[in-house]
Design a protein around this motif. Sequence first.
Motif, PDB file in Angstrom:
ATOM      1  N   LYS A   1      -2.569  15.589   5.952  1.00 13.07           N
ATOM      2  CA  LYS A   1      -3.159  15.410   4.630  1.00 13.07           C
ATOM      3  C   LYS A   1      -3.585  16.742   4.029  1.00 13.07           C
ATOM      4  O   LYS A   1      -3.579  16.909   2.805  1.00 13.07           O
TER       5      LYS A   1
ATOM      6  N   GLN B   1       0.837  -1.191   0.000  1.00 13.93           N
ATOM      7  CA  GLN B   1       0.000   0.000   0.000  1.00 13.93           C
ATOM      8  C   GLN B   1       0.875   1.245   0.000  1.00 13.93           C
ATOM      9  O   GLN B   1       2.097   1.161   0.047  1.00 13.93           O
TER      10      GLN B   1
ATOM     11  N   ASP C   1       1.420   7.138   5.929  1.00 18.44           N
ATOM     12  CA  ASP C   1       0.568   6.049   5.465  1.00 18.44           C
ATOM     13  C   ASP C   1      -0.878   6.491   5.591  1.00 18.44           C
ATOM     14  O   ASP C   1      -1.165   7.666   5.850  1.00 18.44           O
ATOM     15  N   SER C   2      -1.780   5.550   5.419  1.00 18.32           N
ATOM     16  CA  SER C   2      -3.206   5.881   5.419  1.00 18.32           C
ATOM     17  C   SER C   2      -3.706   6.373   6.768  1.00 18.32           C
ATOM     18  O   SER C   2      -4.768   6.990   6.860  1.00 18.32           O
ATOM     19  N   SER C   3      -2.927   6.097   7.830  1.00 18.29           N
ATOM     20  CA  SER C   3      -3.359   6.488   9.176  1.00 18.29           C
ATOM     21  C   SER C   3      -2.889   7.880   9.569  1.00 18.29           C
ATOM     22  O   SER C   3      -3.161   8.342  10.674  1.00 18.29           O
ATOM     23  N   ILE C   4      -2.165   8.559   8.670  1.00 21.66           N
ATOM     24  CA  ILE C   4      -1.651   9.879   9.005  1.00 21.66           C
ATOM     25  C   ILE C   4      -2.801  10.840   9.267  1.00 21.66           C
ATOM     26  O   ILE C   4      -3.884  10.730   8.674  1.00 21.66           O
ATOM     27  N   GLY C   5      -2.602  11.762  10.176  1.00 24.91           N
ATOM     28  CA  GLY C   5      -3.662  12.660  10.613  1.00 24.91           C
ATOM     29  C   GLY C   5      -4.167  13.602   9.532  1.00 24.91           C
ATOM     30  O   GLY C   5      -3.483  13.863   8.541  1.00 24.91           O
TER      31      GLY C   5
ATOM     32  N   ASN D   1       5.988   8.847   9.939  1.00 19.39           N
ATOM     33  CA  ASN D   1       5.424   7.726   9.198  1.00 19.39           C
ATOM     34  C   ASN D   1       4.307   8.236   8.298  1.00 19.39           C
ATOM     35  O   ASN D   1       3.339   8.850   8.767  1.00 19.39           O
TER      36      ASN D   1
ATOM     37  N   LYS E   1       2.739   3.775   1.581  1.00 14.78           N
ATOM     38  CA  LYS E   1       3.311   4.085   2.888  1.00 14.78           C
ATOM     39  C   LYS E   1       4.808   4.323   2.728  1.00 14.78           C
ATOM     40  O   LYS E   1       5.459   3.771   1.839  1.00 14.78           O
TER      41      LYS E   1
END
Length: 396
Positions: A151, A127, A143-147, A141, A129
Amino acid sequence: MKEKTNLKELFNQYLTGKASEGELLHLLDFFKLEEDSALLRALILAELEKEETLETTEEQQAILNRVSSVLAHGIRNEKVRLRKLYIRWSAAAAVVIIAGFWIGLERIQEGAGIFSSTRKEIIAPGQDKAILELEDGRIINLDSSIGPDAKNSYVFADTSGMMTFSSQDLPATDTKSAERTLRTPKGGQFAVLLSDGTKVWLNAESSISFPAIFAQRTRDVSITGEVYFEVTKNPTKPFLVHARQQTVKVLGTHFNINAYPENDAVQTSLLEGSVAVIAGGKQVQLLPGQMSVWQENQGGLQVGRIPDPENLLSWKEGMFCFDNNNIAEIMQVLARWYDIEFSFEKGDYSNCVFDAMIPKKKSIQEVLNILGASQQLEFKINGRKVIVSQAKSNRN
């Protein structure tokens, strides 16, 4: 010969979700005749250019899922080869192109005899990341979990959907010695927009080191792994890419560099513009469609044609493209994307050569199903390790 108008009508029936199971199988049967398969491929390729969402019945979807997992096997020049497989999924539909091969219904079985697993864990694909190391030592880091704040400020999705880090939108903390490094792990990919507007895509297990703000005379970056560049033109400030013992000098162009450490050679492929490749005390100029191969201990710096420019950037477009690749080379690619280990049982695999194009979003199990459809190889999954062996029918 079947009427071409009938083939077109049948294909349209499938696209609109009105084809029955019998009609779907009849459509696949056209692959038996070369003159008709050419038209069928043309119709499918034309449809792939559209972005419409197609609908299929559950029955059709089940058939397509089975067909997409298995290919008929063929032997040419005593080498095991899979013809090119193109799979394109919309929200609820798939189109499968198998050039010149008919898949017998008796062989459409999900994974039968192809691979076994000691665990039921599904090994998912990679994915978007990456790990960003800033000039002050901070680690971020990506990835999709970044705040959401990140974004909205310095991470965004580009037109193809790949997550991108905008270096120009994250101010430097120390402009005098501000170098940053973006690394993708195994199972990761990412893109970065540099301060001069240059766009860079990183394949799995790759890196790029770059200044937050470029120097006055040159724009220098260093890379490992596989990286694709679209360099912003600036005649007064050359863009320099350092990869192992090679340097690529450009003013503004599109090119790809493959410099994975396990490979003997560094390959630089030019798609647009012009670049100078410098290595081993030698400099060569590349034109669009050309590639250089730098081997420090074997042959030095050589120039040739790119075998297949369309396939060169398949990794960036979300596809695996295997073009006359040995299974050992293929397993290296899969290991990077799925973050797995692999090993080979004793045997001769030199003639296991494949042509295939497979979506990177598929699980490792699905990919092994496709490779194993040649009936020449078997795969065993143990945790996150894949063991490759020759099929029992081919062992001495």
